[in-house]
Every structure is written in structure tokens, then in C-alpha cells.
Design an enzyme around this catalytic site. Structure first.
Site, short mmCIF file in Angstrom:
data_model
loop_
_atom_site.label_atom_id
_atom_site.label_comp_id
_atom_site.label_asym_id
_atom_site.label_seq_id
_atom_site.Cartn_x
_atom_site.Cartn_y
_atom_site.Cartn_z
N GLY A 15 55.87 67.08 39.63
CA GLY A 15 54.47 66.71 39.38
C GLY A 15 54.18 66.16 37.99
N SER A 16 55.20 65.64 37.31
CA SER A 16 54.93 65.11 35.97
C SER A 16 54.05 63.86 36.04
CB SER A 16 56.23 64.82 35.20
OG SER A 16 56.91 63.73 35.76
N ASN A 17 54.20 63.07 37.10
CA ASN A 17 53.32 61.90 37.25
C ASN A 17 51.89 62.31 37.58
OD1 ASN A 17 54.76 59.20 36.95
ND2 ASN A 17 56.23 60.45 38.09
N MET A 93 57.92 63.60 49.12
CA MET A 93 59.20 63.33 49.78
C MET A 93 59.08 63.32 51.30
SD MET A 93 60.88 62.81 47.16
CE MET A 93 62.58 62.72 47.66
N ARG A 94 57.99 62.79 51.79
CA ARG A 94 57.78 62.80 53.23
C ARG A 94 57.29 61.42 53.66
NH1 ARG A 94 57.86 66.92 56.59
NH2 ARG A 94 58.42 68.20 54.82
N ASN A 110 52.21 53.99 45.53
CA ASN A 110 53.38 54.83 45.30
C ASN A 110 54.06 54.39 44.01
OD1 ASN A 110 55.50 56.71 45.95
ND2 ASN A 110 56.77 54.99 46.60
N HIS A 112 57.81 54.20 42.17
CA HIS A 112 59.24 54.24 42.49
C HIS A 112 60.05 53.97 41.22
CE1 HIS A 112 62.76 54.10 45.00
NE2 HIS A 112 63.15 53.03 44.34
C1 GRF Z 1 59.32 59.99 40.07
O1 GRF Z 1 60.50 59.53 39.47
C2 GRF Z 1 58.76 58.99 41.04
O2 GRF Z 1 59.00 57.66 40.67
C3 GRF Z 1 59.52 59.31 42.30
O3 GRF Z 1 59.63 60.70 42.31
C4 GRF Z 1 59.62 61.19 40.97
C5 GRF Z 1 58.56 62.24 40.88
O4 GRF Z 1 58.56 62.90 39.65
N1 GRF Z 1 58.83 58.77 43.45
P1 GRF Z 1 57.40 63.89 39.29
O5 GRF Z 1 57.30 64.92 40.42
O6 GRF Z 1 56.14 63.12 39.16
O7 GRF Z 1 57.80 64.54 37.99
#
Ligand code: GRF
Length: 204
Positions: A15-17, A93-94, A110, A112
Site C-alpha cells: 500500500g505504499s502507492n 492482485m486480482r 492502474n 504498473h
Molecule cells: C507497485 O509496484 C505497483 O506498480 C504494482 O504493485 C506495486 C504495489 O506496491 N502494480 P504498493 O502496494 O503500492 O507498495
């Protein structure tokens, strides 16, 4: 100032994003409100981050539903309740069904960790590193019916340095992600994105 865009973030893990988006909202980078975190894993660390900021986190347990449609129906109900305008996938992841993707067409984005269409899939950073590319990066795109495929909103390249390790590359990619995702959300909130065929045109 236009309407405030209600945002839901979908995550499965760290969940860092998600947190980067929350911080960007706090800095008023975009005219949107992160109303909701949806996770499909009970122990996702993203939930802890949501709690820290007082953001509603909903765990939708895929094991509880006999079909993907029923699982998504529960998600849709929560999205409706919160009047969500934008869904930001951040390490979710789904795979969403065609039904879901169509229902929210143009409203799901999304992130990536590679320059699409290269290195699709769940291990993109590692795959690019092991392939030996000299440049990789980050892509933010709209979600369509194919995986890691929809119209591209923003991309940022990352050079691979001679002494790069997978760890150092991951760190640099994530740092770029945390800056780029809020920028894409800002463009969405300002209604600056229009899709012509599969080309995202930035409106002035
Ligand atoms: C990120 O690298 C994103 O690009 C990919 O999954 C990762 C998620 O990282 N889809 P986080 O959970 O946001 O730390």
C-alpha cells in the site's frame, strides 16, 4: 473549482502507492478525496496505512463468494455507497471481470512498474532487470479488458545503472511511482484526460 472526485484505491499488499496518494491529497495536489480502500487480503499492510489516516478500509473476502461476479457485486455496493468516481488500482492482485471493467469504463486506472507494453505481469521490475534492459520505468494507464493493456496516461523512464541491483532498482521505481500516480490522479480530477481510440489526449 470543479466537483470533488471521490476516489477508491484497491490494494492487496503493502500500500505504499495508496499512502502516496493520501499524502498528495493532504497536500491538495488534486481536487479529489480518497474515500475508501478496498483490499482482497485481510492482512494487507495497506489497511494499517488507511487506519493511520482515518480512511475507511473494506476487506472483501474473495473466499466468501462463490463467483467473481458476486465478489465484485459486494465491491460495487460499497463503491455506490461512497459515490466513487475514480478507482485507482495500486497493487491489486486480482483480475477484474469484463462486466466490472465495462461498468466503470474510463474510471479505473492502474499503476504498473515497467514501460508498457513491455514486461506485463506481476513481476515486472524483476523481469525487466533480469532481461537486461537499460531503461525501464513506470506506467499509469486506464484499465480495459486486457491485463496491463489499457490507454496510457503517463510514463516515466528509469535508466538502469551499471551497478544496479534488483533492490536498488525497486527502490528507484517505487520512488517514481509515488510521484507519478498523484500526477495522473490530478489530471483525472481536472478532467484533462480524453481517450481517442487508445490514445489518451491531454486536454489544455
Ligand atoms: C507497485 O509496484 C505497483 O506498480 C504494482 O504493485 C506495486 C504495489 O506496491 N502494480 P504498493 O502496494 O503500492 O507498495
Amino acid at each position: 473549482m470543479g466537483k470533488i472526485i471521490n476516489i477508491a484505491v484497491f490494494a492487496s499488499g503493502n500500500g505504499s502507492n495508496f499512502e502516496a496518494l493520501v499524502k498528495a491529497e493532504k497536500r491538495k495536489l488534486f481536487n479529489g478525496k480518497i474515500k475508501l480502500l478496498i483490499v482482497d487480503k485481510e492482512d494487507a499492510f495497506a489497511v494499517k496505512r488507511a487506519q493511520k489516516y482515518g480512511i475507511k478500509a473494506v476487506f472483501v473476502n474473495p473466499k466468501k463468494y462463490s463467483t467473481r461476479h458476486r465478489f465484485e457485486k459486494r465491491i460495487i455496493d460499497v463503491l455506490k455507497e461512497e459515490k466513487i468516481d475514480l478507482i485507482a488500482l495500486a497493487g491489486f492482485m486480482r483480475i477484474l471481470t469484463l462486466h466490472f471493467v465495462k461498468k466503470y469504463k474510463g474510471k479505473i486506472i492502474n499503476i504498473h512498474p515497467a514501460i508498457l507494453p513491455s514486461f506485463k505481469g506481476a513481476a515486472a521490475i524483476k523481469d525487466a532487470f533480469e532481461y537486461g534492459v537499460k531503461v525501464t520505468g513506470v506506467t499509469i494507464h486506464f484499465v480495459d479488458e486486457k491485463i496491463d493493456h489499457g490507454p496510457i496516461i503517463l510514463q516515466k523512464a528509469v535508466d538502469i545503472k551499471p551497478k544496479e541491483t534488483l533492490k536498488s532498482l525497486e527502490k528507484r521505481i517505487h520512488a517514481i511511482e509515488h510521484k507519478l500516480y498523484p500526477q495522473a490522479v490530478k489530471l483525472f480530477c481536472e478532467n484533462k484526460l480524453s481517450i481517442k481510440k487508445r490514445i489518451v489526449v491531454l486536454k489544455k
